[in-house]
Design a protein around this motif. Structure first.
Motif, PDB file in Angstrom:
ATOM      1  N   ALA A  95     106.070  74.852  54.067  1.00 28.50           N
ATOM      2  CA  ALA A  95     105.149  75.918  53.703  1.00 28.50           C
ATOM      3  C   ALA A  95     105.629  77.259  54.252  1.00 28.50           C
ATOM      4  CB  ALA A  95     103.752  75.603  54.222  1.00 28.50           C
ATOM      5  N   ALA A  96     106.106  77.265  55.488  1.00 27.42           N
ATOM      6  CA  ALA A  96     106.607  78.502  56.087  1.00 27.42           C
ATOM      7  C   ALA A  96     107.833  79.003  55.324  1.00 27.42           C
ATOM      8  CB  ALA A  96     106.936  78.276  57.553  1.00 27.42           C
ATOM      9  N   ALA A  97     108.672  78.078  54.863  1.00 29.89           N
ATOM     10  CA  ALA A  97     109.848  78.468  54.079  1.00 29.89           C
ATOM     11  C   ALA A  97     109.446  79.085  52.738  1.00 29.89           C
ATOM     12  CB  ALA A  97     110.746  77.255  53.850  1.00 29.89           C
ATOM     13  N   LEU A 126      95.290  79.421  48.794  1.00 34.33           N
ATOM     14  CA  LEU A 126      95.919  78.111  48.587  1.00 34.33           C
ATOM     15  C   LEU A 126      95.112  77.019  49.279  1.00 34.33           C
ATOM     16  CD1 LEU A 126      99.565  79.244  49.268  1.00 34.33           C
ATOM     17  CD2 LEU A 126      98.433  79.007  47.075  1.00 34.33           C
ATOM     18  N   ARG A 127      95.345  75.786  48.863  1.00 37.41           N
ATOM     19  CA  ARG A 127      94.594  74.655  49.393  1.00 37.41           C
ATOM     20  C   ARG A 127      95.551  73.611  49.945  1.00 37.41           C
ATOM     21  NH1 ARG A 127      92.342  70.069  46.212  1.00 37.41           N
ATOM     22  NH2 ARG A 127      93.283  71.142  44.459  1.00 37.41           N
ATOM     23  N   LEU A 128      95.324  73.189  51.192  1.00 39.19           N
ATOM     24  CA  LEU A 128      96.094  72.104  51.791  1.00 39.19           C
ATOM     25  C   LEU A 128      95.226  70.856  51.693  1.00 39.19           C
ATOM     26  CD1 LEU A 128      98.022  72.167  55.109  1.00 39.19           C
ATOM     27  CD2 LEU A 128      96.657  70.230  54.504  1.00 39.19           C
ATOM     28  N   THR A 129      95.641  69.914  50.894  1.00 36.77           N
ATOM     29  CA  THR A 129      94.852  68.707  50.697  1.00 36.77           C
ATOM     30  C   THR A 129      95.539  67.514  51.336  1.00 36.77           C
ATOM     31  OG1 THR A 129      93.738  67.331  49.052  1.00 36.77           O
ATOM     32  CG2 THR A 129      95.853  68.243  48.429  1.00 36.77           C
ATOM     33  N   VAL A 130      94.727  66.606  51.866  1.00 35.93           N
ATOM     34  CA  VAL A 130      95.223  65.444  52.602  1.00 35.93           C
ATOM     35  C   VAL A 130      94.617  64.184  52.008  1.00 35.93           C
ATOM     36  CG1 VAL A 130      95.210  64.300  54.844  1.00 35.93           C
ATOM     37  CG2 VAL A 130      95.441  66.748  54.729  1.00 35.93           C
ATOM     38  N   PHE A 131      95.430  63.165  51.884  1.00 28.40           N
ATOM     39  CA  PHE A 131      94.928  61.842  51.527  1.00 28.40           C
ATOM     40  C   PHE A 131      95.537  60.837  52.477  1.00 28.40           C
ATOM     41  CE2 PHE A 131      95.160  57.740  49.422  1.00 28.40           C
ATOM     42  CZ  PHE A 131      93.828  57.551  49.096  1.00 28.40           C
ATOM     43  N   ARG A 132      94.710  59.977  53.013  1.00 27.12           N
ATOM     44  CA  ARG A 132      95.228  58.933  53.896  1.00 27.12           C
ATOM     45  C   ARG A 132      94.811  57.574  53.356  1.00 27.12           C
ATOM     46  NH1 ARG A 132      91.472  56.460  56.915  1.00 27.12           N
ATOM     47  NH2 ARG A 132      89.553  57.570  57.329  1.00 27.12           N
ATOM     48  N   SER A 133      95.765  56.678  53.374  1.00 24.88           N
ATOM     49  CA  SER A 133      95.472  55.301  53.031  1.00 24.88           C
ATOM     50  C   SER A 133      95.648  54.482  54.305  1.00 24.88           C
ATOM     51  CB  SER A 133      96.400  54.814  51.918  1.00 24.88           C
ATOM     52  OG  SER A 133      97.730  54.754  52.375  1.00 24.88           O
ATOM     53  N   GLU A 167      98.303  81.325  54.960  1.00 26.14           N
ATOM     54  CA  GLU A 167      96.916  80.943  55.138  1.00 26.14           C
ATOM     55  C   GLU A 167      96.471  80.029  53.999  1.00 26.14           C
ATOM     56  OE1 GLU A 167      92.685  83.111  56.168  1.00 26.14           O
ATOM     57  OE2 GLU A 167      94.440  84.314  55.697  1.00 26.14           O
ATOM     58  N   VAL A 168      95.723  78.973  54.329  1.00 24.85           N
ATOM     59  CA  VAL A 168      95.267  77.998  53.347  1.00 24.85           C
ATOM     60  C   VAL A 168      93.848  77.546  53.690  1.00 24.85           C
ATOM     61  CG1 VAL A 168      97.563  77.082  52.813  1.00 24.85           C
ATOM     62  CG2 VAL A 168      96.239  76.054  54.632  1.00 24.85           C
ATOM     63  N   TYR A 169      93.195  76.923  52.716  1.00 33.26           N
ATOM     64  CA  TYR A 169      91.988  76.149  52.972  1.00 33.26           C
ATOM     65  C   TYR A 169      92.430  74.751  53.372  1.00 33.26           C
ATOM     66  CZ  TYR A 169      88.837  79.386  50.556  1.00 33.26           C
ATOM     67  OH  TYR A 169      88.105  80.462  50.177  1.00 33.26           O
ATOM     68  N   TYR A 170      91.683  74.095  54.252  1.00 32.59           N
ATOM     69  CA  TYR A 170      92.007  72.721  54.619  1.00 32.59           C
ATOM     70  C   TYR A 170      91.039  71.800  53.900  1.00 32.59           C
ATOM     71  CZ  TYR A 170      93.362  68.706  57.411  1.00 32.59           C
ATOM     72  OH  TYR A 170      93.829  67.481  57.819  1.00 32.59           O
ATOM     73  N   LYS A 179      97.658  79.236  59.031  1.00 37.00           N
ATOM     74  CA  LYS A 179      96.271  79.427  59.491  1.00 37.00           C
ATOM     75  C   LYS A 179      95.302  78.826  58.502  1.00 37.00           C
ATOM     76  CE  LYS A 179      97.207  83.703  61.896  1.00 37.00           C
ATOM     77  NZ  LYS A 179      96.856  85.104  62.036  1.00 37.00           N
ATOM     78  N   PHE A 180      94.244  78.190  59.063  1.00 40.92           N
ATOM     79  CA  PHE A 180      93.089  77.741  58.277  1.00 40.92           C
ATOM     80  C   PHE A 180      91.934  77.475  59.184  1.00 40.92           C
ATOM     81  CE2 PHE A 180      96.013  74.161  58.695  1.00 40.92           C
ATOM     82  CZ  PHE A 180      95.257  73.165  59.276  1.00 40.92           C
TER      83      PHE A 180
END
Length: 122
Positions: free
Chosen positions: A87-89, A29-36, A94-97, A121-122
């Motif tokens: 996510a825990a629920a 899985l992939r954890l993706t982040v976007f910040r403005s 484990e994910v990619y960051y 974990k990542f």
């Protein structure tokens, strides 16, 4: 070329470089982040099924109940903690960051640390 355009182009180069690395194992899985400037968004995506498993942002109702502004480090920590709980629920361990080309400092780092505290974990 303006300074803003150059920064955007460099961020997009980093984004595609990281995304190519994360797509080598499509089962992960992939954890993706976007910040403005004023908000931060994060989601956990299953790329093989093209589904979003968990998402949190500084615009969500859960966030608004606890904080007013979403453009600071404390807000990023809260968004990371909310995402980690969701996510825990869902049973994610484990994910990619995928930091979307943003430098790993400040809000992006605070969000990552908050998710790690919840056991992802990542």
């Amino acid at each position: 070329m303006s300074k803003t355009n150059l920064r955007t182009q460099l961020r997009l180069k980093r984004k595609y470089r990281v995304k190519n690395q994360t797509q080598k194992d499509p089962q992960k899985l992939r954890l993706t982040v976007f910040r403005s400037l004023n908000h931060i968004y994060a989601q956990i995506i299953d790329d093989s099924n093209r589904k979003t498993l968990a998402a949190a942002s500084s615009l969500s109702q859960e966030f608004k109940a606890k904080m007013k502004t979403g453009g600071n480090v404390e807000a990023a920590r809260l968004v990371g903690s909310l995402l980690g709980e969701k996510a825990a629920a869902n049973g994610v361990k484990e994910v990619y960051y995928d930091r979307n080309g943003f430098i790993y400092a400040g809000r992006v780092k605070a969000l990552a640390e908050a998710v790690r505290e919840k056991g992802i974990k990542f």
